[in-house]
Design a protein around this motif. Structure first.
Motif, PDB file in Angstrom:
ATOM      1  N   ARG A 110       1.932  10.839  -0.860  1.00 48.22           N
ATOM      2  CA  ARG A 110       2.845   9.695  -1.004  1.00 48.22           C
ATOM      3  C   ARG A 110       3.966  10.006  -1.986  1.00 48.22           C
ATOM      4  NH1 ARG A 110       2.620   5.862  -4.748  1.00 48.22           N
ATOM      5  NH2 ARG A 110       0.421   6.263  -5.225  1.00 48.22           N
ATOM      6  N   THR A 113       6.319  12.734  -0.222  1.00 44.60           N
ATOM      7  CA  THR A 113       7.040  12.379   1.010  1.00 44.60           C
ATOM      8  C   THR A 113       7.423  10.913   1.119  1.00 44.60           C
ATOM      9  OG1 THR A 113       5.026  11.866   2.257  1.00 44.60           O
ATOM     10  CG2 THR A 113       5.728  14.172   2.197  1.00 44.60           C
ATOM     11  N   GLY A 114       6.791  10.065   0.324  1.00 49.61           N
ATOM     12  CA  GLY A 114       7.024   8.633   0.446  1.00 49.61           C
ATOM     13  C   GLY A 114       6.220   8.001   1.564  1.00 49.61           C
ATOM     14  N   VAL A 115       5.359   8.786   2.205  1.00 47.07           N
ATOM     15  CA  VAL A 115       4.559   8.298   3.332  1.00 47.07           C
ATOM     16  C   VAL A 115       3.135   8.014   2.870  1.00 47.07           C
ATOM     17  CG1 VAL A 115       3.606   8.859   5.600  1.00 47.07           C
ATOM     18  CG2 VAL A 115       5.940   9.555   5.009  1.00 47.07           C
ATOM     19  N   GLU A 116       2.613   6.863   3.240  1.00 46.00           N
ATOM     20  CA  GLU A 116       1.241   6.488   2.939  1.00 46.00           C
ATOM     21  C   GLU A 116       0.373   6.802   4.153  1.00 46.00           C
ATOM     22  OE1 GLU A 116      -1.422   5.454   0.220  1.00 46.00           O
ATOM     23  OE2 GLU A 116       0.574   4.640  -0.196  1.00 46.00           O
ATOM     24  N   LEU A 117      -0.455   7.842   4.047  1.00 46.01           N
ATOM     25  CA  LEU A 117      -1.300   8.219   5.179  1.00 46.01           C
ATOM     26  C   LEU A 117      -2.414   7.199   5.373  1.00 46.01           C
ATOM     27  CD1 LEU A 117      -1.760  12.077   4.656  1.00 46.01           C
ATOM     28  CD2 LEU A 117      -0.204  10.907   6.210  1.00 46.01           C
ATOM     29  N   ARG A 119       9.435  16.648   4.998  1.00 44.91           N
ATOM     30  CA  ARG A 119       8.476  16.922   6.076  1.00 44.91           C
ATOM     31  C   ARG A 119       7.326  17.757   5.529  1.00 44.91           C
ATOM     32  NH1 ARG A 119       8.145  21.227   9.900  1.00 44.91           N
ATOM     33  NH2 ARG A 119       7.214  20.589  11.899  1.00 44.91           N
TER      34      ARG A 119
END
Length: 211
Positions: free
Chosen positions: A5, A8-12, A114
């Motif tokens: 997070r 990448t700023g993405v919450e898996l 990415r």
């Protein structure tokens, strides 16, 4: 999840193997499960705290040999944390994460738009049966030099995590306590000459010493 997070700023999304959505294209498996057995990963063949990082098709396996005795990373309980080490292996190798000193300020988590993991199949294990850094002043009352007892406790928790991330821990409890404990009980009668003669001419434990 935390490091991904931040990078990448993405919450898996996290779910049980049995609750995996049918339309999921890429999957990361954490720990032993049905999919690891199907992929041919034999957990019992791994050494204590040994780990595997392996890609099979569109799946990534982060798996290790684990044993939970209640205190991750502590030499006394000798937990095995192979799956955790597999995660750290991925973070360091594929993501370039580094932990320079305890606390968030010491975390180096490179930003990236990415995250990709190429074909890989590697394994690892702890280099030592036991490694431990005993922190000074971790127990007891407030120690001068800290702004507050809470600040002291927060640092020691951060230091504990820092040591685990650097693979400090044990796969076997090699602690043997004090080398000369209970000597009076063992040798007081058979070998009293082992012990110093007190001013009153006797050889015995001092007051308050259980011997």
């Amino acid at each position: 999840l935390y490091h991904v997070r931040i990078a990448t700023g993405v919450e898996l999304p996290l779910c049980k193997e049995s609750e995996r959505p049918a339309d999921t294209e890429f999957v990361v498996y954490l720990g032993p499960c049905r999919a690891t057995r199907k992929a041919g990963i034999d957990i019992e063949a791994l050494p204590p705290s040994g780990h595997v990082v392996r890609t099979v098709g569109n799946s990534l396996f982060l798996v290790g040999r684990d044993r939970d005795r209640g205190a991750v990373g502590h030499y006394w309980t000798a937990d095995w944390q192979g799956t955790l080490y597999a995660v750290y292996d991925l973070l360091e190798t594929e993501m370039g994460v580094r932990w320079l000193w305890p606390g968030e300020l010491g975390e180096h988590i490179p930003a990236r738009a990415r995250l990709a993991v190429g074909t890989t199949d590697r394994s690892g294990k702890p280099r030592f049966r036991q490694s431990w850094l005993r922190p000074a002043g971790a127990k007891g009352s407030h120690v001068p030099g800290w702004s507050s007892p809470e600040a002291k406790a927060k640092f020691h928790e951060a230091q504990k995590l820092f040591l685990i991330r650097h693979r400090f821990g044990a796969v076997a409890n090699l602690d043997y306590g004090h080398s000369f404990g209970r000597y009076w009980r063992r040798f007081g009668k058979s070998n009293p000459e082992f012990f110093a003669q007190l001013p009153d001419g006797t050889r015995r434990p001092l007051a308050g010493d259980p011997g």
